[in-house]
Every structure is written in structure tokens, then in C-alpha cells.
Design a protein around this motif. Structure first.
Motif: not given
Lengths: 194, 413
Positions: A55, A59-62, A100, A147-148
Motif C-alpha cells: 500500500y 492508511d493501509w485501507e485507502k 477494491q 487483508k489487514a
């Protein structure tokens, strides 16, 4: 076979053994082993063990580069990747809206570290990690990476595979510059027309 | 079973070599009546109460993996031997038919897990034949270098294991593994993995050589003759080794040819057949090397052939490391994703360290092969085990098996 004296061959062999025994104290190439947990050989740059998701940003999710195209899921020879597409979209590094992954799991116990997911990924989103001490006490959830756990920053990728990461970044930056120039040109043309 | 007993004098013995001469035609039990039947332990169930059945393996350390032998013994002497395998069967061929052409590449690493790079090459060569791809010269050189390094480490560890089987506890094996370690380090810095390399691609190789790799490889190749000299000084004239191996497990030339034996085992029986010379696949025609051959086809010849082949491999390596050109490493026509060769069938083979490794592929134009078949050298070389062991002691069975050079990953697939 011409052995003039019985036992000569054995004595010759023992001389070699003695040479190797003494040599193991003074010559590096006669003793190649290290005492593992305390002493470690440096990682090779090409080393690969288990995939992770790259990533960008904080922010890993974004910042996840993965667009849930599911190519790696299809190509994975032992079928250890499981992806569910999210309905919500997010912008990628070019500002284009992309899909995503809602779920992205890799089963450590099934993965055979072949790197085919990395090769087929068109978005440079999945790369190989060098972490090898992956054993866990829990053989169910412990071996399934979510995923995390899979998401790791681009800086980490630079740390473990510097040459490859620099090449990838260079390519992505060039694409971005090209896209920006194109957008600028389009905007200029629009302004001129308007 | 009749056949089992009558075939016993198929292997002529050289007189005066080791203990071979004494055992020859001693009193074997009379053949059992016709149709007596089932293989395996049937020998002792048909009126030969004096015979002893012994199941060696599958967890026996000298069986090189999970290989089992049902041996019928008359005292210490083998009168029948039935190999039993399948314990490591992983459905390799059917997996190959259900995954893409590229997806089979990492599975080929797991066939003969000592020599993943030659397995890769054999598969890549077959698919290239099918799809009409031509690897560029640099890729061909890299392939030869990695294949010959693979041959070095395979033969070195085979010699180590063979001596381990003979009771030389550890020493030769550890020396061999020390050298293998250096080769595996080269593989790791090139491919990222020490054993499961997954390096060749259709039409070339996956990545270029990392900087400094050629120099490291040269260093390993330059240091290897010293190891070979020491290994030979340690073993080749050792009286114990000579008496354990000479005249033991003789494989006659005619039997070797008719049983389809390939590789060092065939050449130890005195047949000049090396696919590197016969097919000249890749660019082997550019290299000068000799094919060593044995006279007697016994365990000692098989040991010696491996040592000599390592010396020839070093010659190829020196030339290849010197002449390797710059350039691309993949055929520009090659496609990674969506690879669909046109319909057809093809057989490709190479000289793997253990013998002829072949892949047979039938394509129906879809992304998966319609039929995917492996011709593994270990499996076919194992078929003459009974003929080599009959009339020998149990202790000889173990070293005869060791000299065949099998890897169960390849036998069972």
C-alpha cells in the motif's frame, strides 16, 4: 585396481579427513554452516517466501494498490488466494476509480511460494515477502492471513527488495506523470476551445 | 513368479571382484509350481518355508524417501524383490491437466526436488516446442549454466548418500552437502529459492542474473575441482569401498538397453547415450565435453561415472560462464497471461542428472493441457532393481538402490 599396499587407500582418505577437520577452523569455505537462531546469514535480495499486499501512503485501507481483479486468484497454482470484491470503489494512484477487495485471504499452509501471483499482477500490488519464521501455535486462524495482516507499506517493500521496488516506483511515477500531462493537455485544450 | 526365479542368471559376474564370485549359483530353491501366483510375498507361501520375507521401508532411512521393498531372502541372500511405491503420490499429472501451462511450472520443481532447474527446463522446452517459441541466446546460456550446476550438486549429494548407505557415517555426505550448499546459494540469489526454483519460463527465464552472480558462479566452479580431488582421494581407492562396490549390482548392457534405462546408470553399463549429445537441445552443440562410460555396470562404475560427469560439467560451465552474451532473456513472442498454444502434441526431453526426463503434452487449444505426462528417469531406472539385487546380500540391496539415484518425488509423482 592397483593397490600395492592394503590399507593405503584408507590412509589416504584419513589424510583428507584430517585436512578438512583442521581446515574447518581456518578456511571459511570448509565450514559453511552458522549457528542458526543466534547467527543468521544475510537475506538474498531475490529471496521470496510469502506474498504481501503493497500500500502507498499512511492508511493501509485507502492506499492498497490491489483493485480486486482476481487474476492472481485464478493463476495461483495451489489456489490459496481468496478474494471478494467490494461494491464501493476507491481512487488509485492515477485518480481513477477502481474496485477494491473486501476480503483478501491467503492460506499460509497452502501457498508454495512460487511467485506466480507477483508475476501476473498487472498493478504491482502483490509482492513477495522474505519473512520466514511463520510458524504459529494455532493451525486454523493462525495460518490464514487476512487483508489487514497482508497489507504492508511500500517503504517495507523498499527495505526488503530495494532494486525491484525502485524499478516499480520508477515505472508507476512515469505512468502518473504521463497521465497528469495528458490531463493537463486535455484541460488546456478544453480551456482553449471554451 | 517362475520368471522371477529363472531370470536370476541374467547378470553375469566378473570373477574375483569383491565378494561377488562366491555367491553366484549357490542352492536356490526349486521354482514353485506354475500359476502359483501373486507377486510379493507369494514366494514363501508356496512351499518354500525356508525363505524369509522382509519388508524394507517405507520409513527406512536408506530407501531415499518413502520407498518399500518386499524382499524374499534365503538366509542373507535375496531371491526375490518387489518394489512397492505410491506413498508419495500427489496426482501431479492430473493437477497439470487442471491448471494453466504456467501453473504447472512450480509443480515440476517438486518432481525431482534435488534438480528443480532441470525439471523446469524439460517442461519449458516441451511447451516451447508446442508453441514454437525460441529462447534468446543469453537465456540458453543461463539454462545451461543452471542445469550443469544442478548436475554438480545432484551428483555430489548422490555420492554422499551412496557412501552413507555403505556405512560411511556422515563424512562424505557432509563434504558433499557443503559443496551443494555453495551451489544452492547461487540458486537462491538468482531465483529466490534454494530448491523450489521455479525459474524457467516459456521462451526464456524469469529474471536476469543479479549483478555479481557470474563472478560468484566462477568462484564456485573454480573451487569445485579441489572438492572432487579430495573426494576421490577419500573414496576412489578406499579398499572398503572397492570391496563393497566392485562386482555388486551388475547391470548388463543388453538388459539396460532393453529396460529403457537412461542417464549415468546406462552409461555405467557401457552404452554411449547422452541426450545432450544425441539431441543437442539448447546450445549443447557449442560445448566440447566427453561422455564418460563404464565397463562393468556395477555400483563402482556408477559411482565413478558421477565423479567423471562432474568433471565434464565443470568444463561446460567454464566455457559457458566465459562466453555468456548480453541481451534479452525472454522471447518477445512469449505471453505470461492468457497463454494458449495451438492444438497439437509434443514430446520434449532433456538429459536430467538422473537420466532422460521427458514431458508429453497434448494441447487442445485451451489454457490447460489436454494431457500432461511425465517420463521420470528415476522411476524407469528403478525397474531393474530386482535383476541387480538377485543373489546379493541384504546390505548390498541398500547400496544398489543408492547407486540407482532415485528421488521418490519423481517416482511417485
Amino acid at each position: 585396481m592397483s593397490a600395492p599396499l592394503l590399507g593405503q587407500g584408507i590412509i589416504k582418505g584419513l589424510v583428507e579427513t584430517a585436512r578438512n577437520f583442521v581446515g574447518s577452523y581456518v578456511e571459511k569455505d570448509r565450514l559453511t554452516t552458522v549457528q542458526y537462531p543466534e547467527e543468521r546469514v544475510p537475506q538474498k535480495e531475490a529471496a521470496r517466501n510469502f506474498p504481501f499486499l503493497v500500500y502507498d501512503g499512511e492508511d493501509w485501507e485507502k492506499g492498497l494498490r490491489c483493485v480486486a481483479c482476481c487474476i492472481c486468484e485464478k493463476e495461483c497454482p495451489p489456489q490459496c488466494i481468496y478474494i471478494v470484491k467490494d461494491t464501493a470503489r476507491k481512487p488509485d494512484y492515477l485518480g481513477k476509480l477502481q474496485f477494491q477487495p473486501k476480503v483478501f485471504d491467503i492460506d499460509t499452509s497452502v501457498c508454495m511460494s512460487c511467485q506466480i501471483c507477483v508475476e501476473v499482477c498487472p498493478f504491482d500490488a502483490i509482492k513477495m515477502d522474505v519473512e520466514y519464521e511463520l510458524s504459529t501455535g494455532n493451525r486454523f486462524d493462525g495460518l490464514l492471513q487476512r487483508k489487514a495482516q497482508l497489507a504492508k507499506p511500500n517503504q517495507y517493500f523498499h527495505k526488503i527488495h530495494p532494486a525491484e521496488a525502485a524499478e516499480v516506483d520508477g515505472r508507476l511515477d512515469a505512468e502518473k506523470a504521463k497521465a497528469e500531462a495528458k490531463a493537463k493537455a486535455a484541460a488546456a485544450a478544453k480551456a482553449a476551445a471554451g | 513368479m517362475n520368471e522371477v526365479l529363472q531370470g536370476r542368471d541374467a547378470s553375469p559376474r566378473r570373477p574375483g571382484c569383491g565378494s561377488g564370485g562366491r555367491l553366484g549359483e549357490a542352492s536356490l530353491p526349486a521354482p514353485a509350481p506354475e500359476g502359483a501366483g501373486a507377486p510379493g510375498f507369494a514366494l514363501t507361501r508356496n512351499g518354500h518355508g525356508s525363505l524369509l520375507e522382509l519388508s524394507i521401508g517405507p520409513q527406512h532411512p536408506s530407501t531415499h524417501g518413502v520407498f518399500r521393498m518386499d524382499v524374499a531372502l534365503d538366509g542373507e541372500r535375496v531371491v526375490g524383490l518387489k518394489p512397492v511405491f505410491g506413498y508419495l503420490h500427489r496426482n501431479h499429472e492430473k493437477i497439470g491437466e487442471n491448471t494453466t501451462y504456467l501453473g504447472s511450472m512450480p509443480y515440476t520443481d517438486r518432481l525431482d526436488y534435488f534438480c528443480s532447474l532441470t525439471n523446469n527446463w524439460a517442461y519449458a522446452l516441451t511447451v516451447e516446442k508446442l508453441a514454437g517459441l525460441q529462447p534468446p541466446p543469453r537465456a540458453e546460456y543461463i539454462r545451461i549454466i543452471t542445469a550443469e550446476l544442478t548436475r554438480l550438486q545432484n551428483h555430489a549429494s548422490l555420492v554422499g548418500f551412496l557412501l552413507q548407505d555403505m556405512g560411511a557415517m556422515g563424512t562424505p555426505l557432509m563434504y558433499a552437502f557443503r559443496e551443494r550448499e555453495k551451489v544452492l546459494d547461487l540458486f537462491e540469489s538468482l531465483t529466490g529459492a534454494r530448491m523450489m526454483c521455479n525459474y524457467m519460463r516459456f521462451g526464456g527465464c524469469r529474471c536476469d542474473l543479479p549483478p555479481g552472480w557470474l563472478e560468484q558462479a566462477k568462484e564456485v566452479v573454480d573451487g569445485f575441482p579441489r572438492f572432487l580431488d579430495e573426494l576421490e582421494a577419500l573414496l576412489s581407492e578406499n579398499e572398503i569401498l572397492l570391496s563393497r562396490t566392485q562386482g555388486v549390482g551388475v547391470l548388463p548392457r543388453e538388459l539396460a538397453v532393453s529396460a529403457g534405462i537412461t542417464g549415468p546408470m546406462l552409461r555405467a553399463s557401457g552404452v554411449n547415450y547422452d541426450i545432450r549429445k544425441v539431441d543437442q537441445y539448447g546450445i549443447y552443440d557449442r560445448f566440447a565435453f566427453r561422455v564418460p562410460m563404464g565397463d562393468h555396470g556395477d555400483v563402482y562404475d556408477r559411482y565413478m561415472i558421477r565423479v567423471l560427469e562432474m568433471r565434464e560439467s565443470l568444463k561446460i560451465l567454464e566455457a559457458a560462464l566465459r562466453d555468456i552474451p548480453e541481451g534479452p532473456i525472454v522471447d518477445p513472442k512469449a505471453k505470461l497471461r492468457g497463454f494458449r498454444p495451438k492444438a497439437g502434441e509434443v514430446y520434449g526431453r532433456i538429459e536430467a542428472p538422473k537420466g532422460e526426463l521427458g514431458f508429453y503434452l497434448i494441447s487442445d487449444g485451451s489454457p490447460q493441457p489436454y494431457r500432461y505426462r511425465v517420463r521420470p528417469p528415476s522411476f524407469i531406472n528403478l525397474t531393474v532393481l530386482e535383476d541387480m539385487c538377485r543373489g546379493r546380500h541384504v546390505a548390498d540391496v541398500v547400496i544398489i538402490l543408492g547407486s540407482v539415484d532415485i528421488v521418490m518425488g519423481e517416482v511417485d509423482r
